[in-house]
Motif scaffolding. Structure first.
Motif, PDB file in Angstrom:
ATOM      1  N   LEU A  25      -3.476  -1.260  -4.015  1.00  0.00           N
ATOM      2  CA  LEU A  25      -4.916  -1.142  -4.314  1.00  0.00           C
ATOM      3  C   LEU A  25      -5.126  -0.131  -5.439  1.00  0.00           C
ATOM      4  O   LEU A  25      -5.922  -0.366  -6.356  1.00  0.00           O
ATOM      5  CB  LEU A  25      -5.679  -0.721  -3.054  1.00  0.00           C
ATOM      6  CG  LEU A  25      -7.174  -0.545  -3.210  1.00  0.00           C
ATOM      7  CD1 LEU A  25      -7.853  -1.849  -3.593  1.00  0.00           C
ATOM      8  CD2 LEU A  25      -7.802   0.001  -1.927  1.00  0.00           C
ATOM      9  N   ARG A  36      -3.032   0.625  -7.776  1.00  0.00           N
ATOM     10  CA  ARG A  36      -2.572   0.010  -9.025  1.00  0.00           C
ATOM     11  C   ARG A  36      -3.641  -0.936  -9.605  1.00  0.00           C
ATOM     12  O   ARG A  36      -3.939  -0.899 -10.793  1.00  0.00           O
ATOM     13  CB  ARG A  36      -1.288  -0.785  -8.746  1.00  0.00           C
ATOM     14  CG  ARG A  36      -0.489  -1.078 -10.010  1.00  0.00           C
ATOM     15  CD  ARG A  36       0.400  -2.282  -9.864  1.00  0.00           C
ATOM     16  NE  ARG A  36       1.469  -2.123  -8.880  1.00  0.00           N
ATOM     17  CZ  ARG A  36       2.399  -3.060  -8.671  1.00  0.00           C
ATOM     18  NH1 ARG A  36       2.374  -4.183  -9.373  1.00  0.00           N
ATOM     19  NH2 ARG A  36       3.323  -2.899  -7.768  1.00  0.00           N
ATOM     20  N   ALA A  37      -4.207  -1.743  -8.713  1.00  0.00           N
ATOM     21  CA  ALA A  37      -5.231  -2.694  -9.174  1.00  0.00           C
ATOM     22  C   ALA A  37      -6.461  -1.947  -9.696  1.00  0.00           C
ATOM     23  O   ALA A  37      -7.016  -2.288 -10.747  1.00  0.00           O
ATOM     24  CB  ALA A  37      -5.621  -3.626  -8.029  1.00  0.00           C
ATOM     25  N   ARG A  38      -6.871  -0.885  -8.992  1.00  0.00           N
ATOM     26  CA  ARG A  38      -8.053  -0.106  -9.409  1.00  0.00           C
ATOM     27  C   ARG A  38      -7.813   0.541 -10.771  1.00  0.00           C
ATOM     28  O   ARG A  38      -8.693   0.568 -11.621  1.00  0.00           O
ATOM     29  CB  ARG A  38      -8.362   0.974  -8.377  1.00  0.00           C
ATOM     30  CG  ARG A  38      -9.193   0.458  -7.246  1.00  0.00           C
ATOM     31  CD  ARG A  38      -9.472   1.562  -6.264  1.00  0.00           C
ATOM     32  NE  ARG A  38     -10.471   1.167  -5.293  1.00  0.00           N
ATOM     33  CZ  ARG A  38     -10.602   1.735  -4.123  1.00  0.00           C
ATOM     34  NH1 ARG A  38      -9.822   2.739  -3.776  1.00  0.00           N
ATOM     35  NH2 ARG A  38     -11.539   1.334  -3.281  1.00  0.00           N
TER      36      ARG A  38
END
Lengths: 117, 171
Positions: free
Chosen positions: A26, A28-30
């Motif tokens: 999460l 990393r995605a953010r």
């Protein structure tokens, strides 16, 4: 072991394997979403694969159209060939207007058809 | 962004399990999950909810995994010596009522190898239904196929896996 037992065992074994949702994914995605949001809008648009593809297709189409228009424009090839012919004749020292038709009427030279005799 | 965290807390385990089970490669699977979260973030304003949120998100994961599997030109699978569960980044829940004479880890690893040998369509169906616990209707929505097709894929997959399991238990 009967079929029903085997079915149950299989389902239990399949369900026994899984994975946890790691918070790092999460994060990393953010980070990627935030980094993207910081980029200027134009850069973001240009970097989109669809936008890149569309731009390339537009470029190829417009280049093709331009070449077609240039090659089919009236006078573009004739002026070139006229210039070429003029320069060839000028090289030989002959005037362009006097060349065509003159050899057939010269005395002592056989005409290329019998129609005028 | 807060909603994305909420969604990940709710659906993260299923997303990660699906990607790792299908790809059997932890790094690739984690990339798929991160990409999916970004896509969900981008597309969320257009999500009208005619499909369930869970099936929508899992469908994105499954499609991304399919793309990656298509791009793998040669896939010989993991070597026999390698534990396919650990290699994929999956974990095992302790199972109650397990026959102690059988090595649970060995049995699950053999089953995982058998799942990896299934045709892709059957593998997707069996993981969504039996590992993630989706209903047949949800599996159909996730894969974009009819419930009848789900039933047939599940039947074939389970028959193959049962044969593998039988030979394993008979050893």
């Amino acid at each position: 072991m009967n079929g029903e037992d085997l079915d149950r065992k299989l389902v239990r074994m399949l369900a026994a394997v899984g994975a946890d949702a790691e918070p790092a994914l999460l994060t990393r995605a953010r980070a990627r979403i935030e980094a993207r949001a910081a980029e200027p809008l134009v850069v973001r648009w240009v970097m989109r694969p669809a936008a890149l593809g569309a731009s390339l297709a537009l470029f190829v189409a417009s280049a093709g159209l331009s070449l077609t228009l240039i090659s089919s424009a009236p006078g573009s090839t004739t002026s070139e060939s006229a210039t070429l012919m003029d320069s060839l004749l000028a090289e030989r020292g002959i005037e362009a207007g006097s060349v065509l038709g003159t050899p057939a009427t010269e005395p002592g030279i056989a005409p290329d058809s019998g129609g005028t005799r | 962004m807060e909603a994305l965290g909420e969604l990940y807390r709710e659906l993260g385990p299923a997303m990660v399990s699906l990607a790792r089970s299908l790809l059997r490669n932890r790094a690739e699977a984690d990339d798929v999950v991160a990409d999916t979260l970004i896509r969900v973030h981008d597309k969320a304003p257009g999500f009208r909810g005619e499909r369930g949120l869970r099936t929508w998100v899992l469908r994105i994961v499954a499609n991304r995994c399919r793309d990656l599997l298509r791009r793998r030109r040669f896939d010989a699978g993991e070597p026999e010596a390698l534990d396919p569960i650990a290699h994929a980044g999956l974990r095992v829940e302790p199972m109650a009522e397990w026959d102690r004479a059988l090595d649970q880890g060995k049995a699950l690893a053999a089953l995982e190898r058998a799942i990896a040998r299934l045709p892709r369509e059957q593998r997707e169906a069996v993981i969504l239904r039996d590992r993630l616990g989706l209903s047949q209707e949800e599996v159909a929505e996730t894969l974009g196929i009819r419930v009848g097709a789900v039933k047939s894929r599940l039947f074939r997959a389970r028959e193959t896996l049962k044969r593998e399991l039988e030979s394993l238990l008979g050893e």
